[in-house]
Design a protein around this motif. Structure first.
Motif, PDB file in Angstrom:
ATOM      1  N   MET A 347      -7.060  13.783   1.753  1.00 21.55           N
ATOM      2  CA  MET A 347      -6.734  12.778   0.738  1.00 21.55           C
ATOM      3  C   MET A 347      -7.676  11.582   0.881  1.00 21.55           C
ATOM      4  SD  MET A 347      -3.239  10.596   0.028  1.00 21.55           S
ATOM      5  CE  MET A 347      -3.572   9.392   1.317  1.00 21.55           C
ATOM      6  N   HIS A 348      -8.244  11.146  -0.222  1.00 23.59           N
ATOM      7  CA  HIS A 348      -9.076   9.945  -0.270  1.00 23.59           C
ATOM      8  C   HIS A 348      -8.330   8.866  -1.047  1.00 23.59           C
ATOM      9  CE1 HIS A 348     -13.005  12.508   0.149  1.00 23.59           C
ATOM     10  NE2 HIS A 348     -12.258  12.513   1.237  1.00 23.59           N
ATOM     11  N   ALA A 349      -8.235   7.687  -0.500  1.00 21.75           N
ATOM     12  CA  ALA A 349      -7.613   6.542  -1.173  1.00 21.75           C
ATOM     13  C   ALA A 349      -8.647   5.416  -1.249  1.00 21.75           C
ATOM     14  CB  ALA A 349      -6.374   6.074  -0.413  1.00 21.75           C
ATOM     15  N   TYR A 350      -8.882   4.901  -2.455  1.00 22.60           N
ATOM     16  CA  TYR A 350      -9.863   3.828  -2.649  1.00 22.60           C
ATOM     17  C   TYR A 350      -9.631   3.222  -4.023  1.00 22.60           C
ATOM     18  CZ  TYR A 350     -12.185   7.559  -5.247  1.00 22.60           C
ATOM     19  OH  TYR A 350     -12.463   8.577  -6.123  1.00 22.60           O
ATOM     20  N   HIS A 351      -9.992   2.048  -4.276  1.00 21.33           N
ATOM     21  CA  HIS A 351     -10.331   0.953  -3.357  1.00 21.33           C
ATOM     22  C   HIS A 351      -9.093   0.073  -3.218  1.00 21.33           C
ATOM     23  CE1 HIS A 351     -14.641   1.870  -3.491  1.00 21.33           C
ATOM     24  NE2 HIS A 351     -14.464   2.135  -4.783  1.00 21.33           N
ATOM     25  N   LYS A 352      -9.213  -1.020  -2.404  1.00 19.74           N
ATOM     26  CA  LYS A 352      -8.135  -1.996  -2.242  1.00 19.74           C
ATOM     27  C   LYS A 352      -6.847  -1.333  -1.751  1.00 19.74           C
ATOM     28  CE  LYS A 352     -10.061  -4.972  -5.847  1.00 19.74           C
ATOM     29  NZ  LYS A 352      -9.850  -5.643  -7.147  1.00 19.74           N
ATOM     30  N   VAL A 353      -6.965  -0.670  -0.630  1.00 14.97           N
ATOM     31  CA  VAL A 353      -5.823   0.025  -0.034  1.00 14.97           C
ATOM     32  C   VAL A 353      -4.908  -0.987   0.651  1.00 14.97           C
ATOM     33  CG1 VAL A 353      -5.107   1.769   1.632  1.00 14.97           C
ATOM     34  CG2 VAL A 353      -7.217   2.083   0.318  1.00 14.97           C
ATOM     35  N   ARG A 354      -3.625  -0.904   0.352  1.00 10.92           N
ATOM     36  CA  ARG A 354      -2.613  -1.749   0.996  1.00 10.92           C
ATOM     37  C   ARG A 354      -1.409  -0.871   1.319  1.00 10.92           C
ATOM     38  NH1 ARG A 354      -2.937  -7.218   0.645  1.00 10.92           N
ATOM     39  NH2 ARG A 354      -0.715  -7.576   0.280  1.00 10.92           N
ATOM     40  N   ALA A 355      -0.917  -0.979   2.552  1.00  9.57           N
ATOM     41  CA  ALA A 355       0.202  -0.147   2.998  1.00  9.57           C
ATOM     42  C   ALA A 355       1.300  -1.029   3.582  1.00  9.57           C
ATOM     43  CB  ALA A 355      -0.280   0.872   4.036  1.00  9.57           C
ATOM     44  N   TRP A 356       2.545  -0.590   3.391  1.00 10.01           N
ATOM     45  CA  TRP A 356       3.683  -1.375   3.901  1.00 10.01           C
ATOM     46  C   TRP A 356       4.791  -0.442   4.358  1.00 10.01           C
ATOM     47  CZ3 TRP A 356       8.867  -1.653   2.827  1.00 10.01           C
ATOM     48  CH2 TRP A 356       9.556  -2.741   3.384  1.00 10.01           C
ATOM     49  N   ARG A 357       5.317  -0.735   5.503  1.00  8.19           N
ATOM     50  CA  ARG A 357       6.563  -0.189   6.008  1.00  8.19           C
ATOM     51  C   ARG A 357       7.233  -1.325   6.750  1.00  8.19           C
ATOM     52  NH1 ARG A 357       6.192   5.124   9.576  1.00  8.19           N
ATOM     53  NH2 ARG A 357       5.886   3.616  11.257  1.00  8.19           N
ATOM     54  N   ILE A 358       8.502  -1.240   7.008  1.00  8.77           N
ATOM     55  CA  ILE A 358       9.218  -2.345   7.647  1.00  8.77           C
ATOM     56  C   ILE A 358       8.554  -2.752   8.954  1.00  8.77           C
ATOM     57  CG2 ILE A 358      11.388  -2.983   8.772  1.00  8.77           C
ATOM     58  CD1 ILE A 358      12.874  -1.432   6.640  1.00  8.77           C
ATOM     59  N   ASP A 359       8.112  -1.748   9.735  1.00  9.45           N
ATOM     60  CA  ASP A 359       7.579  -2.055  11.058  1.00  9.45           C
ATOM     61  C   ASP A 359       6.065  -2.082  11.133  1.00  9.45           C
ATOM     62  OD1 ASP A 359       7.453   0.629  10.514  1.00  9.45           O
ATOM     63  OD2 ASP A 359       7.644   1.234  12.604  1.00  9.45           O
TER      64      ASP A 359
END
Length: 590
Positions: A347-359
């Motif tokens: 999997m390729h993710a682009y551009h401006k990748v932002r990830a969130w999980r509680i921890d």
């Protein structure tokens, strides 16, 4: 006794009529049939005409004013020819009943056959029935045939309909329902109640369906289930072309396949090419791999395993207790060794990748995940946060095992920062590379390699106060963690100095390159859509050329190569309680 001339003449007439009656009747019937079969200058198209019958019998009182016809009966009415073995012809009401091998022919394309039929010439309607077991009324129009026990055919609208179950068959499709109607001109068919459509590749069940036998287009207008192999589609609005195998489903239709579910405001699918597209509010869930996808546009090629998602695209991972949300402008998936035991995906993710999980939270420009080695690599200014810790470098690799983080590798300009409770107090480690090893998802050992710089505040456990600031320089450092807390530190050799809390020089508080990027950090799963770049001048300058993932939206290489680098990763060590002993440099007071 001598008869008078008049009396003799009267009796002669009576006797002559009695003797000649059969001859007169035969002559009258013959004349009537001859007049019916003879050509007339102009026929009234509204009238039903008897063209032929082997026998005709008429008794007004015994047959309810009907002419009784036997043998090769043939009627004609306004372009239609009707045949049967026997019939009752009601000439006054312009109608007839027919029995035995009933057949109606209209033009050279339409035929209707049955055991019994009642035809009304005024309304141009026919009721057809069968009484023979295993035999049904059959309405045939070119390559389409309608079967039922009782059929009503309206010649004004060229429509046949049934109310007690029927079956429509064309070249590749069979439709059954309780109620249905078929228009022979427009080729439209309408079905309701227990509708089932069986095609060469799928089965559709619904309560309402519209199908055109010419265009092969099935319009779904009610709650419907479509089964095709291992796939199941639910929709209450859309269409499917049985010839081209193309479908468009609307109104939040749903597609399921072996633990995977796809929902969208509209779905489009081409069965011949294997290409499907989803539009607006798309939700994809994979319960087998504990993952999912959200977007407003999705594309998937079933033959190559290539997928694309864009417009508010979010990849989901719910393998852990809390779900991880990863947003990027574009998400692409490439499949390798498809339909083999060694299949894997990148999997390729682009551009401006932002990830969130509680921890945990993260940002970067591009991200690649390779399922072959379960490695996720973040490119171009990647930053990862965990509670009060920040980790960054030129590249960050995270390796998973059974959907749980196993180890991490920070490549070049690695910098780890832990925010403490006091103002401008941070534990810091910088080095060329860093490694972290996990057990059950919790870090138990960290390593810093090459040009290691340390700035940290030792904590007095007796009164929970900080003793001062320690600065270290070494070639390698190992940190052992217990219950997410630092247990011990080991270095082969270190040069350092400790500054009391009241005598820490301002220029010693921070290592070179220190930046706390709290303003970049995603704050919630909704915040992943709000891109906030680093302040100008704080970006990392790459120390070596980078190999980035494919970034062209239209670039779909036939044989793409995985772009995840394979570093040599040191193995975690488990130190014995006696050795090595953590080293604590002797403080010197400036």
């Amino acid at each position: 006794m001598k008869l008078k001339p008049f009396t003799f003449f009267f009796f002669s007439i009576i006797i002559g009529l009695f003797v000649c009656t059969p001859i007169i009747q035969a002559y009258i019937l013959s004349s009537h049939l001859s007049s019916l079969t003879s050509s007339s200058p102009k026929k009234d198209k509204d009238r039903v005409y008897l063209i032929h019958a082997d026998e005709l019998h008429y008794d007004r009182w015994m047959n309810d004013d009907a002419q009784v016809l036997r043998g090769n009966v043939h009627f004609e009415h306004d372009g239609a020819n009707l045949y049967c073995d026997s019939a009752n012809f009601y000439e006054a009401s312009n109608s007839f009943e027919a029995w035995g091998h009933v057949k109606m022919l209209q033009g050279d394309t339409l035929s209707l056959t049955s055991d019994y039929g009642y035809y009304d010439g005024n309304s141009k309607t026919m009721e057809a029935k069968t009484f023979t077991e295993g035999k049904q009324v059959m309405l045939k129009n070119r390559t389409t045939t309608l079967y039922t026990d009782t059929l009503y055919f309206d010649r004004l609208d060229n429509m046949g309909y049934y109310n007690e179950g029927g079956r429509l068959v064309d070249k590749t499709t069979t439709l059954t329902s309780e109620h249905g109607e078929y228009h022979t001109d427009s080729k439209d068919a309408f079905f309701t109640d227990d509708v089932k459509m069986v095609d060469k590749k799928f089965t559709l069940t619904t309560d309402t369906l519209i199908y055109n036998t010419k265009t092969k287009l099935a319009n779904i207008v009610g709650p419907s289930d479509i089964i095709s192999g291992n796939s199941q589609i639910w929709s209450d609005m859309g269409y499917y072309n049985t010839d081209t195998e193309q479908a468009q489903l609307l109104n939040r239709s749903r597609l399921r396949n072996e633990g995977r579910t796809l929902i969208g405001d509209s779905l489009w699918y081409d069965g011949k090419t294997g290409v499907s597209e989803a539009f607006m509010n798309v939700v994809f869930t994979d319960t087998v791999n504990n993952s999912g996808l959200l977007c407003n546009y999705g594309y998937y090629d079933d033959t190559t395993g290539y997928a694309l998602a864009t417009d508010s695209a979010v990849a989901l991972d719910f393998s852990q207790r809390d779900t991880l949300y990863i947003h990027a402008d574009t998400l692409k998936v490439f499949t390798y060794n498809m339909d083999t035991d060694s299949v894997y995906r990148v999997m390729h993710a682009y551009h401006k990748v932002r990830a969130w999980r509680i921890d945990v939270q993260a940002v970067c420009d591009s991200l690649v995940y390779n399922s072959k080695d379960s490695c996720m690599t973040m490119y171009t200014d990647p930053i990862v946060w965990n509670i009060n810790q920040q980790l960054l470098g030129e590249e960050i690799q995270v390796f998973m095992k059974d959907s749980v983080i196993d180890r991490a590798h920070v490549i070049n300009q690695a910098f780890s920062i832990e925010e403490l409770g006091g103002k401008d107090m941070y534990n810091q480690v910088s080095s060329k590379e860093m490694f972290a090893f996990f057990q059950n998802g919790d870090i138990h050992e960290a390593q810093a390699v090459d040009n290691v710089l340390v700035a940290y505040y030792p904590l007095n456990e007796s009164d929970s106060t900080y003793e001062g600031l320690v600065r270290l320089e070494t070639s390698k450092m190992r940190m052992i963690m217990e219950q997410r807390k630092l247990s011990s530190i080991w270095t082969p050799k270190a040069d350092g100095m400790m500054y009391p809390m009241t005598q820490i020089p301002p220029d010693k508080r921070f290592l070179e390159g220190f930046n706390w990027f709290d303003y970049v950090r995603p704050l919630s799963r909704e915040d992943i859509f709000n891109w906030r770049p680093k302040k100008e001048g704080t970006e990392l300058k790459p120390s070596r050329p980078k190999t980035l993932p494919h970034t062209s939206l239209n670039n779909k290489p036939s044989t793409p190569q995985p772009s995840t680098p394979q570093p040599s990763t040191p193995q975690p060590s488990t130190p014995q309680p006696s050795t090595p002993q953590p080293s604590t440099p002797q403080p010197s007071t400036p």
